[in-house]
Write a protein that holds these residues in place. Structure first.
Motif, PDB file in Angstrom:
ATOM      1  N   ASP A  90       0.796  -1.232   0.000  1.00  0.00           N
ATOM      2  CA  ASP A  90       0.000   0.000   0.000  1.00  0.00           C
ATOM      3  C   ASP A  90       0.824   1.276   0.000  1.00  0.00           C
ATOM      4  N   CYS A  91       1.767   1.349   0.935  1.00  0.00           N
ATOM      5  CA  CYS A  91       2.573   2.560   1.062  1.00  0.00           C
ATOM      6  C   CYS A  91       3.792   2.233   1.919  1.00  0.00           C
ATOM      7  N   VAL A  92       4.643   3.225   2.119  1.00  0.00           N
ATOM      8  CA  VAL A  92       5.830   3.034   2.938  1.00  0.00           C
ATOM      9  C   VAL A  92       5.770   4.033   4.102  1.00  0.00           C
ATOM     10  N   LEU A  93       6.136   3.585   5.294  1.00  0.00           N
ATOM     11  CA  LEU A  93       6.204   4.506   6.433  1.00  0.00           C
ATOM     12  C   LEU A  93       7.663   4.834   6.720  1.00  0.00           C
ATOM     13  N   ASP A  94       7.928   6.110   7.001  1.00  0.00           N
ATOM     14  CA  ASP A  94       9.306   6.486   7.331  1.00  0.00           C
ATOM     15  C   ASP A  94       9.301   7.710   8.246  1.00  0.00           C
ATOM     16  N   SER A  95      10.280   7.728   9.163  1.00  0.00           N
ATOM     17  CA  SER A  95      10.337   8.819  10.140  1.00  0.00           C
ATOM     18  C   SER A  95      11.103  10.040   9.622  1.00  0.00           C
ATOM     19  N   THR A  96      11.772   9.915   8.457  1.00  0.00           N
ATOM     20  CA  THR A  96      12.569  11.032   7.943  1.00  0.00           C
ATOM     21  C   THR A  96      11.674  12.074   7.276  1.00  0.00           C
ATOM     22  N   LYS A  97      11.699  13.288   7.824  1.00  0.00           N
ATOM     23  CA  LYS A  97      10.778  14.348   7.347  1.00  0.00           C
ATOM     24  C   LYS A  97      10.918  14.603   5.842  1.00  0.00           C
ATOM     25  N   ASN A  98      12.174  14.682   5.343  1.00  0.00           N
ATOM     26  CA  ASN A  98      12.316  15.044   3.928  1.00  0.00           C
ATOM     27  C   ASN A  98      12.069  13.877   2.962  1.00  0.00           C
ATOM     28  N   LYS A  99      11.671  12.718   3.481  1.00  0.00           N
ATOM     29  CA  LYS A  99      11.225  11.641   2.578  1.00  0.00           C
ATOM     30  C   LYS A  99       9.687  11.598   2.550  1.00  0.00           C
ATOM     31  N   GLN A 100       9.077  12.090   3.632  1.00  0.00           N
ATOM     32  CA  GLN A 100       7.618  11.985   3.766  1.00  0.00           C
ATOM     33  C   GLN A 100       6.887  12.798   2.697  1.00  0.00           C
TER      34      GLN A 100
ATOM     35  N   ILE B 131       5.270   7.665   0.442  1.00  0.00           N
ATOM     36  CA  ILE B 131       5.939   7.588   1.755  1.00  0.00           C
ATOM     37  C   ILE B 131       5.156   8.436   2.757  1.00  0.00           C
ATOM     38  N   ASN B 132       4.643   7.773   3.779  1.00  0.00           N
ATOM     39  CA  ASN B 132       3.883   8.458   4.822  1.00  0.00           C
ATOM     40  C   ASN B 132       4.670   8.505   6.122  1.00  0.00           C
ATOM     41  N   PRO B 133       4.368   9.479   6.998  1.00  0.00           N
ATOM     42  CA  PRO B 133       5.096   9.552   8.273  1.00  0.00           C
ATOM     43  C   PRO B 133       4.816   8.331   9.150  1.00  0.00           C
ATOM     44  N   SER B 134       5.838   7.876   9.861  1.00  0.00           N
ATOM     45  CA  SER B 134       5.645   6.700  10.730  1.00  0.00           C
ATOM     46  C   SER B 134       5.353   7.140  12.164  1.00  0.00           C
ATOM     47  N   GLY B 135       5.287   8.458  12.363  1.00  0.00           N
ATOM     48  CA  GLY B 135       5.178   9.058  13.694  1.00  0.00           C
ATOM     49  C   GLY B 135       4.212   8.398  14.657  1.00  0.00           C
ATOM     50  N   ASP B 136       2.953   8.199  14.244  1.00  0.00           N
ATOM     51  CA  ASP B 136       1.962   7.669  15.190  1.00  0.00           C
ATOM     52  C   ASP B 136       1.943   6.151  15.226  1.00  0.00           C
ATOM     53  N   GLY B 137       2.874   5.538  14.564  1.00  0.00           N
ATOM     54  CA  GLY B 137       2.925   4.077  14.565  1.00  0.00           C
ATOM     55  C   GLY B 137       2.083   3.505  13.437  1.00  0.00           C
ATOM     56  N   ILE B 138       2.118   2.180  13.348  1.00  0.00           N
ATOM     57  CA  ILE B 138       1.392   1.503  12.263  1.00  0.00           C
ATOM     58  C   ILE B 138      -0.104   1.492  12.600  1.00  0.00           C
ATOM     59  N   THR B 139      -0.914   2.006  11.694  1.00  0.00           N
ATOM     60  CA  THR B 139      -2.345   2.167  11.994  1.00  0.00           C
ATOM     61  C   THR B 139      -3.073   0.814  12.065  1.00  0.00           C
ATOM     62  N   LYS B 140      -4.272   0.877  12.679  1.00  0.00           N
ATOM     63  CA  LYS B 140      -5.032  -0.341  13.007  1.00  0.00           C
ATOM     64  C   LYS B 140      -5.412  -1.203  11.807  1.00  0.00           C
ATOM     65  N   ASP B 141      -5.544  -0.560  10.628  1.00  0.00           N
ATOM     66  CA  ASP B 141      -6.006  -1.322   9.460  1.00  0.00           C
ATOM     67  C   ASP B 141      -4.895  -2.133   8.782  1.00  0.00           C
ATOM     68  N   ILE B 142      -3.667  -2.016   9.276  1.00  0.00           N
ATOM     69  CA  ILE B 142      -2.544  -2.721   8.630  1.00  0.00           C
ATOM     70  C   ILE B 142      -2.330  -4.094   9.269  1.00  0.00           C
ATOM     71  N   ASP B 143      -2.180  -5.111   8.423  1.00  0.00           N
ATOM     72  CA  ASP B 143      -1.954  -6.469   8.936  1.00  0.00           C
ATOM     73  C   ASP B 143      -0.470  -6.842   8.932  1.00  0.00           C
ATOM     74  N   TYR B 144       0.237  -6.435   7.901  1.00  0.00           N
ATOM     75  CA  TYR B 144       1.643  -6.839   7.753  1.00  0.00           C
ATOM     76  C   TYR B 144       2.505  -5.637   7.369  1.00  0.00           C
ATOM     77  N   ALA B 145       3.745  -5.634   7.853  1.00  0.00           N
ATOM     78  CA  ALA B 145       4.688  -4.575   7.455  1.00  0.00           C
ATOM     79  C   ALA B 145       5.987  -5.225   7.003  1.00  0.00           C
ATOM     80  N   PHE B 146       6.295  -5.005   5.725  1.00  0.00           N
ATOM     81  CA  PHE B 146       7.568  -5.520   5.197  1.00  0.00           C
ATOM     82  C   PHE B 146       8.693  -4.653   5.762  1.00  0.00           C
ATOM     83  N   LEU B 147       9.762  -5.310   6.221  1.00  0.00           N
ATOM     84  CA  LEU B 147      10.841  -4.561   6.857  1.00  0.00           C
ATOM     85  C   LEU B 147      11.850  -4.052   5.831  1.00  0.00           C
ATOM     86  N   GLY B 148      11.592  -2.835   5.341  1.00  0.00           N
ATOM     87  CA  GLY B 148      12.569  -2.206   4.444  1.00  0.00           C
ATOM     88  C   GLY B 148      13.845  -1.921   5.209  1.00  0.00           C
TER      89      GLY B 148
END
Ligand code: TMP
Length: 398
Positions: free
Chosen positions: A325-335, A346-363
């Protein structure tokens, strides 16, 4: 003789995040063929055709070494250790990024070399003498005109990015004081082979080092390795301690031990790399199979960490919005931007992985422990991570 053992297909420049995915920016995106060779003469593993560094290290360079707590701690620790061990009165860092290493030194004691103008600006602002240039013979001469030779030259994740190693090491020799130490660390080919972490190959990793290769290359520039350490950073790195041929340092027995270990692992044989190439192909089909299965079951999968490593995987395995679906990252200039080649948002990872996500591939699989701690809520509610290292598998709370 250079022999090819891996073809990772058409790849973009990993640092070139797209701000827009309109027709024009997609058309202008730069791709090159990523294949990897083994040099039977000096055991060096390199990309067959490196990208022009001027295309890579621009004033838009996104990677900030100080983004991760693991790396901040690691640089603080090594700075303290090197100061104690070598008591340098003059030091230099090649590839100083955002100053994560040099900030542990006094302003007058260290020189920063960093070709990315946006990063060089940061250390200049911090008050460090900074050269916003590529490390080469010309720059070494320029620095020596204004400064003493260095008692310590440090470099992390930079030497392996430079196509011309002979010039690099010659320039280091010239810049070192008589008993100066040249300490550099980069991802380790021994770990890549062992862990099948083929995502360590991307445009910036022009070479992946072994002790065997570095010993052979340094010799040509009248330098020698006197100590070596294996590190867990970046999923397996190697730190070399080198000096001029005639410097005072006695060779630590770790050098001989690692040399023997590498021979046992077969890092001197092309066959070892050929076998690795076959394992990479299998890893690709396993990963795609798993992601397709999850998609079919209606699971929502994202990727965690907009890393260079994951750019290699997504482009090689042809993984795009069809599977992730998308990628989460904490780096501001990638978001808000899009990943190179496959254009995942690339979305901010700030608030953590949201409730609707089942799996997160570890980039960013190399930060698994740090990420697990941050995302404990995700794991507790049954969320799972996916990794391909050392083989494709699912990681849950245990
Ligand atoms: P690197 O492997 O090149 O250092 O990149 C790691 C990337 O992963 C970087 O863009 C920051 C991101 N990241 C997160 O978003 N969250 C985290 O918890 C960690 C450790 C990294």
């Amino acid at each position: 003789m250079k022999k090819t053992f891996l073809d990772l297909l058409k790849q973009p420049i990993t640092n070139s995040y797209l701000t827009d995915i309109n027709k024009k920016s997609i058309k202008e995106e730069y791709f090159y063929n990523l294949s990897v060779v083994f040099d039977t003469d000096n055991y060096l593993v390199s990309l067959s055709k490196p990208v022009d560094p001027k295309k890579q290290y621009t004033d838009k360079y996104a990677h900030r070494a100080s983004q991760s707590l693991t790396m901040r701690k690691s640089f603080k620790k090594i700075a303290k250790k090197l100061k104690l061990k070598f008591k340098p009165s003059s030091s230099m860092e090649i590839g100083s990024n955002d100053g994560v290493f040099i900030k542990n030194f006094k302003k007058k004691e260290i020189i920063a070399v960093e070709p990315c103008a946006n990063l060089a600006k940061i250390t200049k602002k911090m008050g460090y003498q900074t050269y916003a240039k590529f490390w080469d013979a010309k720059l070494a001469n320029k620095i020596l005109k204004k400064n003493n030779s260095s008692d310590l030259i440090f470099s992390a994740n930079t030497i392996s990015h430079i196509p011309n190693l002979k010039e690099t090491f010659d320039a280091v020799n010239k810049s070192l004081s008589e008993n100066g130490a040249f300490v550099f660390e980069d991802p380790y080919i021994g770990s890549v082979i062992k862990m099948n972490s083929y995502d360590q190959f991307y445009d910036e990793h022009v070479h992946l080092f072994s002790l065997l290769a570095i010993s052979s290359l340094l010799k040509k520039s009248k330098l020698r390795v006197f100590d070596v350490e294996l590190l867990s950073t970046h999923g397996g790195s190697i730190r070399f301690y080198a000096c001029k041929e005639k410097a005072k340092y006695v060779i630590n027995k770790r050098v001989k031990t690692l040399n023997q270990k590498e021979l046992k692992q077969g890092l001197q044989n092309f066959y070892t790399y050929q076998k690795f190439g076959l394992r990479v192909k299998n890893s690709k089909s396993e990963l795609v199979k798993l992601l397709k299965k999850l998609k079919k079951r209606g699971k929502k999968v994202i990727s965690y960490g907009a890393t260079y490593k994951s750019a290699t995987i997504f482009n090689y395995c042809n993984i795009g919005n069809n599977l992730i679906d998308c990628v989460l990252d904490s780096t501001k200039n990638k978001q808000g931007k899009f990943t190179p080649g496959k254009h995942l948002k690339i979305n901010p990872s700030g608030d953590g992985i949201t409730k609707d996500i089942d799996y997160a591939f570890l980039g960013a699989w190399n930060f698994l422990e740090e990420i697990k701690r941050k995302e404990i809520k995700f794991l507790k509610r049954g969320g799972k991570f996916i990794t391909h290292v050392p083989k494709v598998k699912i990681i849950g709370l245990q």
